[in-house]
Design a protein around this motif. Structure first.
Motif, PDB file in Angstrom:
ATOM      1  N   GLY A  35       0.685  -1.121   0.087  1.00  0.00           N
ATOM      2  CA  GLY A  35      -0.013   0.123   0.072  1.00  0.00           C
ATOM      3  C   GLY A  35       0.868   1.354  -0.024  1.00  0.00           C
ATOM      4  N   PHE A  36       0.202   2.415   0.638  1.00  0.00           N
ATOM      5  CA  PHE A  36       1.069   3.638   0.903  1.00  0.00           C
ATOM      6  C   PHE A  36       1.539   3.876   2.029  1.00  0.00           C
ATOM      7  N   LEU A  37       0.938   3.639   3.066  1.00  0.00           N
ATOM      8  CA  LEU A  37       1.472   3.677   4.450  1.00  0.00           C
ATOM      9  C   LEU A  37       0.806   2.873   5.295  1.00  0.00           C
TER      10      LEU A  37
ATOM     11  N   VAL B 294       2.791   1.827  14.968  1.00  0.00           N
ATOM     12  CA  VAL B 294       4.106   1.566  14.100  1.00  0.00           C
ATOM     13  C   VAL B 294       3.749   1.999  12.726  1.00  0.00           C
ATOM     14  N   VAL B 295       4.393   3.085  12.184  1.00  0.00           N
ATOM     15  CA  VAL B 295       4.019   3.491  10.929  1.00  0.00           C
ATOM     16  C   VAL B 295       5.405   3.150   9.841  1.00  0.00           C
ATOM     17  N   ASN B 296       5.011   2.511   8.789  1.00  0.00           N
ATOM     18  CA  ASN B 296       5.954   2.241   7.969  1.00  0.00           C
ATOM     19  C   ASN B 296       5.697   2.508   6.419  1.00  0.00           C
ATOM     20  N   VAL B 297       6.601   2.671   5.445  1.00  0.00           N
ATOM     21  CA  VAL B 297       6.361   3.095   4.056  1.00  0.00           C
ATOM     22  C   VAL B 297       5.929   1.714   3.310  1.00  0.00           C
ATOM     23  N   GLY B 298       4.851   2.058   2.172  1.00  0.00           N
ATOM     24  CA  GLY B 298       4.589   0.748   1.461  1.00  0.00           C
ATOM     25  C   GLY B 298       5.114   1.188   0.054  1.00  0.00           C
ATOM     26  N   GLU B 299       4.771   0.404  -0.620  1.00  0.00           N
ATOM     27  CA  GLU B 299       5.420   0.222  -2.189  1.00  0.00           C
ATOM     28  C   GLU B 299       4.929   1.294  -2.918  1.00  0.00           C
ATOM     29  N   MET B 300       3.614   1.853  -2.673  1.00  0.00           N
ATOM     30  CA  MET B 300       3.156   2.925  -3.589  1.00  0.00           C
ATOM     31  C   MET B 300       3.629   4.257  -3.300  1.00  0.00           C
ATOM     32  N   LEU B 301       4.489   4.313  -1.858  1.00  0.00           N
ATOM     33  CA  LEU B 301       5.148   5.536  -1.742  1.00  0.00           C
ATOM     34  C   LEU B 301       6.240   5.486  -2.313  1.00  0.00           C
TER      35      LEU B 301
ATOM     36  N   PHE C 275      -3.719  -0.584   6.499  1.00  0.00           N
ATOM     37  CA  PHE C 275      -2.951  -0.261   5.372  1.00  0.00           C
ATOM     38  C   PHE C 275      -3.693   0.904   4.523  1.00  0.00           C
ATOM     39  N   TRP C 276      -3.219   1.998   4.597  1.00  0.00           N
ATOM     40  CA  TRP C 276      -3.634   3.341   4.033  1.00  0.00           C
ATOM     41  C   TRP C 276      -3.129   3.362   2.496  1.00  0.00           C
ATOM     42  N   SER C 277      -4.278   3.325   1.636  1.00  0.00           N
ATOM     43  CA  SER C 277      -3.888   2.964   0.356  1.00  0.00           C
ATOM     44  C   SER C 277      -4.966   3.762  -0.600  1.00  0.00           C
ATOM     45  N   PRO C 278      -4.526   4.326  -1.666  1.00  0.00           N
ATOM     46  CA  PRO C 278      -5.162   5.083  -2.660  1.00  0.00           C
ATOM     47  C   PRO C 278      -6.345   4.175  -3.502  1.00  0.00           C
ATOM     48  N   ARG C 279      -7.005   4.953  -4.460  1.00  0.00           N
ATOM     49  CA  ARG C 279      -7.947   4.493  -4.899  1.00  0.00           C
ATOM     50  C   ARG C 279      -7.581   3.102  -5.626  1.00  0.00           C
ATOM     51  N   LEU C 280      -8.149   2.184  -5.976  1.00  0.00           N
ATOM     52  CA  LEU C 280      -7.580   1.164  -6.967  1.00  0.00           C
ATOM     53  C   LEU C 280      -7.065   1.561  -8.236  1.00  0.00           C
TER      54      LEU C 280
END
Length: 339
Positions: free
Chosen positions: A206-208, A240-247, A277-282
């Protein structure tokens, strides 16, 4: 083990009284996610007792009779929603020693002949234990609403920390962000194949990621700049906050989706966590942002392997992950998508 501390930030210090972001907070946020890829976030706006109540209702879900949990069996959901039995999610090619309940925004499924893209199969209804534990739905969705707000604020802070307007990423989240969540219980077992990993090494797609962990410990990160495992210690009341692949895609690798894992519990013990998992629109595509010359000099591009391509459209990246991690659901409902 590397001697790297996981930075701790307070969300209440993100903005100044005039409503703008505090430069010191932005500097700490950028440094934490660039150098480590992980941080711990406190004072993020939970109501009094909300964290404890959520943890308690999650424990009660996993204490339900197995038959009640299996009534929500994710193998019955073509949308990858519901209960996954112990050892039936796959990470890094091996089964994880965990059971979980997956959920996402409640959506009406589209008939296949109306899809504009294959990832539309991820849209659908959740499965909740309304008959045996009706309060779970309410508390989990209240948590998702809270963390959607936290995710939005962190996303805007990250944009500002990268020298962009704070609203830079708003468009890709507008209307229907496709966040998803997991209630997770790790179980210590005698079976060596399962005990080999709580969760194997992986990056989130995801993003975060915003994770609430209990006091047990076992989460470890491997920052790309050190290549060694670092403990992410439990911190009471922190996310706990971590970076996802979209970011990572959006920043051309300036921010890296840090590989992490969960060590197995000892036999007879358990560990609980709640992932969001905070993520944008599909249908959102994350194009690389314009970085300053200084930041661009430290943006080497995305990290791809032959087993994990970085796909810029979120729906494609998410579908890749679900098909890989839940092969039983994929084989039962989407065999035509398996190569």
């Amino acid at each position: 083990m590397a001697d790297i501390a996981i930075p701790v930030l307070r969300l209440t210090e993100a903005r100044t009284p005039d409503g703008g972001f505090a430069p010191a907070f932005l500097d700490e946020l950028r440094r934490a996610l660039h150098e480590v890829g992980f941080l711990q976030l406190t004072d993020f706006g939970a109501d009094a007792g909300q964290v404890d109540e959520l943890a308690d209702v999650t424990r009660r879900f996993f204490a339900l009779p197995l038959a009640d949990r299996l009534a929500l069996d994710n193998r019955a959901s073509p949308h990858f929603r519901g209960y996954t039995r112990l050892g039936h999610e796959i990470t890094a090619g091996r089964p994880d020693a965990r059971e979980q309940l997956d959920f996402a925004p409640e959506q009406a499924p589209l008939p296949r002949d109306e899809w504009d893209a294959t990832y539309r199969l991820l849209e659908g209804p959740n499965q909740w234990p309304d008959a045996s534990l009706p309060e779970l739905r309410e508390k989990v969705l209240a948590w998702a609403e809270l963390l959607s707000g936290v995710g939005t604020e962190l996303t805007r802070a990250l944009a500002a920390a990268l020298g962009l307007p704070e609203t830079h990423f708003d468009a890709v989240f507008a209307a229907a962000p496709h966040w998803f969540g997991k209630l997770i219980r790790y179980v210590g077992v005698e079976d060596e194949d399962l005990q080999a990993q709580g969760v194997g090494p992986h990056a989130d797609w995801g993003f975060l990621t915003l994770l609430l962990q209990d006091s047990t410990g076992g989460l470890q990160a491997r920052p790309s700049r050190s290549g060694e495992w670092v403990d992410v210690p439990p911190l009471d009341g922190a996310l706990v906050v971590n970076v996802g692949e979209m970011l990572e895609v959006a920043t051309h690798g300036y921010l890296v989706a840090t590989v992490h894992r969960v060590l197995p519990c000892r036999p007879g013990t358990t560990r609980q966590s709640i992932g969001f998992f905070w993520s944008p629109r599909l249908d959102a595509t994350l194009d690389p942002v314009p970085l300053t010359r200084e930041l661009a000099a430290h943006a080497p591009g995305v990290t791809e392997t032959e087993h994990n391509a970085m796909l810029p459209r979120f729906g494609d990246n998410a579908l890749k992950g679900w098909l890989r991690s839940h092969p039983e659901v994929a084989a039962r409902h989407h065999a035509d998508l398996l190569g």
